[in-house]
Design a protein around this motif. Structure first.
Motif, PDB file in Angstrom:
ATOM      1  N   ARG A  86     -64.948  68.025 -40.648  1.00  0.00           N
ATOM      2  CA  ARG A  86     -64.477  66.854 -39.909  1.00  0.00           C
ATOM      3  C   ARG A  86     -63.713  67.287 -38.653  1.00  0.00           C
ATOM      4  O   ARG A  86     -63.971  66.810 -37.542  1.00  0.00           O
ATOM      5  N   ASN A  87     -62.773  68.196 -38.829  1.00  0.00           N
ATOM      6  CA  ASN A  87     -61.976  68.661 -37.702  1.00  0.00           C
ATOM      7  C   ASN A  87     -62.763  69.609 -36.802  1.00  0.00           C
ATOM      8  O   ASN A  87     -62.604  69.586 -35.575  1.00  0.00           O
TER       9      ASN A  87
ATOM     10  N   ARG B  53     -64.997  67.700 -34.427  1.00  0.00           N
ATOM     11  CA  ARG B  53     -64.207  67.038 -33.383  1.00  0.00           C
ATOM     12  C   ARG B  53     -63.652  68.039 -32.358  1.00  0.00           C
ATOM     13  O   ARG B  53     -63.604  67.749 -31.162  1.00  0.00           O
TER      14      ARG B  53
ATOM     15  N   PRO C  23     -68.170  63.143 -30.581  1.00  0.00           N
ATOM     16  CA  PRO C  23     -68.040  63.773 -31.896  1.00  0.00           C
ATOM     17  C   PRO C  23     -67.481  62.827 -32.954  1.00  0.00           C
ATOM     18  O   PRO C  23     -67.817  62.948 -34.137  1.00  0.00           O
ATOM     19  N   ASP C  24     -66.620  61.863 -32.548  1.00  0.00           N
ATOM     20  CA  ASP C  24     -66.074  60.926 -33.529  1.00  0.00           C
ATOM     21  C   ASP C  24     -67.175  60.085 -34.167  1.00  0.00           C
ATOM     22  O   ASP C  24     -67.103  59.748 -35.364  1.00  0.00           O
TER      23      ASP C  24
END
Length: 287
Positions: free
Chosen positions: A235-236, A239, A250-251
């Motif tokens: 997830r990170n 982003r 990317p979100d």
């Protein structure tokens, strides 16, 4: 081929690696990434790892003083060797003058990253370690079997499976093109001068991946990007690395992706899962 004496089993006598170094007037130079493979047993085994491949035209990167070239000439119909050292290239042409004259050997002087590579059916090479990655990823997309010598750590990372300590960008990108197998480890004393690390022989067998990607370049850039933050969750990582992967949103990728997958770290994501995420990113991430 000069020095065509016979072994007790009737096969041609191979050139002695130490004698080749003496005739070439070199001793190897670690500062120039020169570690000549001089162990006869290893040299004799290298071609056997490709004994089921098409040997009509074998490419050797980094011919050096010709110890492996000599074995390949006995194994292949035709050999092209690329050697960046002009003195060694000249030595190879002189040492193997008969093979050159017969059209069995072509010596290309230049950097393997810059010269035009021929159409080859197989590559068997003791690569200069400082250029291993760049040369390998010039060869892999050609879709031909490879038998290549690397530093052991590099070889093990190429062949690693998801979830293991060695698994990373190199594992995914190499496996995108071929099945990768470490077939032999080589001790430092098999080389002159001995390198500071162990080496290993990798065999790659080309095949199509078991997954689909929207674009090879985007997929490989995407994998490279997230592995720069392998300690972060996907997830990170997605982003934080849009500037590398080229994602415009990317979100949107994170929001559309499976939560369980986004909670993993890159080292635990399989190539097929990377491919699924890349397809999603291609559709909603505005690359």
């Amino acid at each position: 081929m000069t020095g065509d004496s016979r072994r007790t089993d009737g096969s041609p006598e191979r050139r002695d690696p130490d004698a080749l170094m003496r005739r070439a007037g070199v001793r190897g130079n670690p500062d120039r990434d020169q570690h000549f493979l001089v162990d006869d047993r290893v040299l004799d085994r290298l071609p056997t790892y490709a004994d089921e491949a098409d040997t009509s035209h074998v490419l050797e990167i980094g011919g050096g003083t010709g110890a492996l070239t000599d074995r390949l000439l006995a194994f292949a119909d035709r050999v092209t060797v690329v050697e960046r050292d002009p003195d060694l290239a000249a030595f190879l042409r002189a040492e193997f003058a008969d093979a050159v004259a017969d059209g069995c050997l072509t010596v290309v002087e230049g950097d393997a990253l810059d010269v035009d590579l021929p159409e080859f059916t197989l590559s068997v090479s003791n690569l200069p370690y400082g250029l291993s990655s760049e040369i390998t990823f010039r060869l892999l997309p050609r879709g031909r079997p490879l038998v290549l010598t690397f530093q052991r750590e590099f070889a093990e990372r190429m062949a690693a499976e998801a979830g293991t300590d060695d698994y990373g960008r190199l594992s995914v990108t190499a496996g995108h093109y071929a099945d990768v197998e470490v077939v032999e480890t080589i001790p430092p004393e098999a080389f002159a001068p001995p390198p500071a690390v162990e080496s290993a022989v990798v065999r790659t067998t080309p095949r199509d991946p078991e997954y689909e990607v929207p674009d090879d370049g985007f997929f490989l850039d995407f994998v490279t990007a997230v592995f720069t933050q392998r300690r972060k969750t996907m997830r990170n990582a997605v982003r934080n690395t849009a500037h590398i992967s080229g994602l415009g949103d990317p979100d949107a990728v994170v929001d559309a992706a499976d939560d369980d997958l986004m909670g993993k770290r890159a080292g635990n994501v399989t190539p097929a899962e990377f491919a699924s995420l890349a397809r999603l990113a291609w559709g909603v991430g505005e690359p």
